[in-house]
Design a protein around this motif. Structure first.
Motif, short mmCIF file in Angstrom:
data_model
loop_
_atom_site.label_atom_id
_atom_site.label_comp_id
_atom_site.label_asym_id
_atom_site.label_seq_id
_atom_site.Cartn_x
_atom_site.Cartn_y
_atom_site.Cartn_z
N ASP A 149 7.15 -10.36 -0.99
CA ASP A 149 6.45 -10.09 0.34
C ASP A 149 6.24 -11.58 0.77
O ASP A 149 5.37 -11.92 0.55
N SER B 68 9.15 2.79 2.84
CA SER B 68 9.62 3.42 3.86
C SER B 68 10.43 4.59 3.51
O SER B 68 10.71 4.96 2.28
N LYS C 172 7.58 -3.05 2.16
CA LYS C 172 7.60 -2.26 3.20
C LYS C 172 8.75 -1.53 3.43
O LYS C 172 8.86 -0.46 3.77
N SER D 238 9.90 -8.54 3.78
CA SER D 238 8.88 -7.84 2.70
C SER D 238 9.52 -6.59 2.14
O SER D 238 9.91 -5.69 3.00
#
Length: 172
Positions: A50, A63, A59, A56
């Motif tokens: 990150d 998701s 992230k 990142s």
């Protein structure tokens, strides 16, 4: 490219390259799984990958598209055992590649090529999601895409080498 080939027609570098690529793929996949599980258990967790808001990996891994390519949950509940993290699928894929790579046969070479094409198709799909939907850059993801394309090349070399060796036996 080395012109040295095994008696089967498979390039001598192919086995070492497969091992290296699968090792790197396994390390990346295990790390991705570690990041995803760590982030799920501790929302404050910050992964080494990150680097910025738009760079990142955590992230991306957490998701919708980080599990079952974002597609499995269209058919089963998001918490279903069938909706596994993509990293688990990567671990299975690289293990399959290592295992099949131990057999020098046309059938195993064909399975290696087919599974590599599937991984490359998944890589292209996920790269599109990464750029067009998430607007992110994931170093770990992109690295696995490179590994998958390199494995496809390596598997194609094996397949063509075996076919050439077979032809050579027929004419020789």
């Amino acid at each position: 490219m080395s012109s040295r080939k095994r008696s089967s027609g498979v390039p001598t570098w192919e086995g070492r390259m497969r091992f290296l690529l699968c090792f790197v793929g396994l390390v990346l996949s295990v790390y991705a799984l570690h990041v995803e599980l760590s982030k799920e258990n501790n929302p404050e967790y910050r992964a080494m990958c990150d680097l910025a808001d738009s760079v990142s990996c955590s992230k991306v891994f957490t998701s919708r598209w980080g599990r079952g390519f974002g597609l499995v949950q269209l058919f089963v509940p998001a918490d279903s055992v069938l909706n596994q993290p993509n990293s688990v699928l990567g671990i299975l894929f690289y293990t399959l590649q290592l295992g099949l790579g131990q057999f020098v046969s046309n059938r195993s070479a064909l399975l290696l090529v087919i599974s590599s094409w599937v991984s490359v198709a998944g890589s292209v799909y996920l790269a599109g999601i990464l750029v067009l939907v998430l607007g992110d850059f994931c170093v770990v993801c992109v690295s696995t895409y490179v590994v998958n394309f390199a494995l496809l090349y390596t598997n194609m070399k094996r397949r063509y080498g075996l076919e050439a060796g077979k032809e050579k036996e027929k004419t020789g």
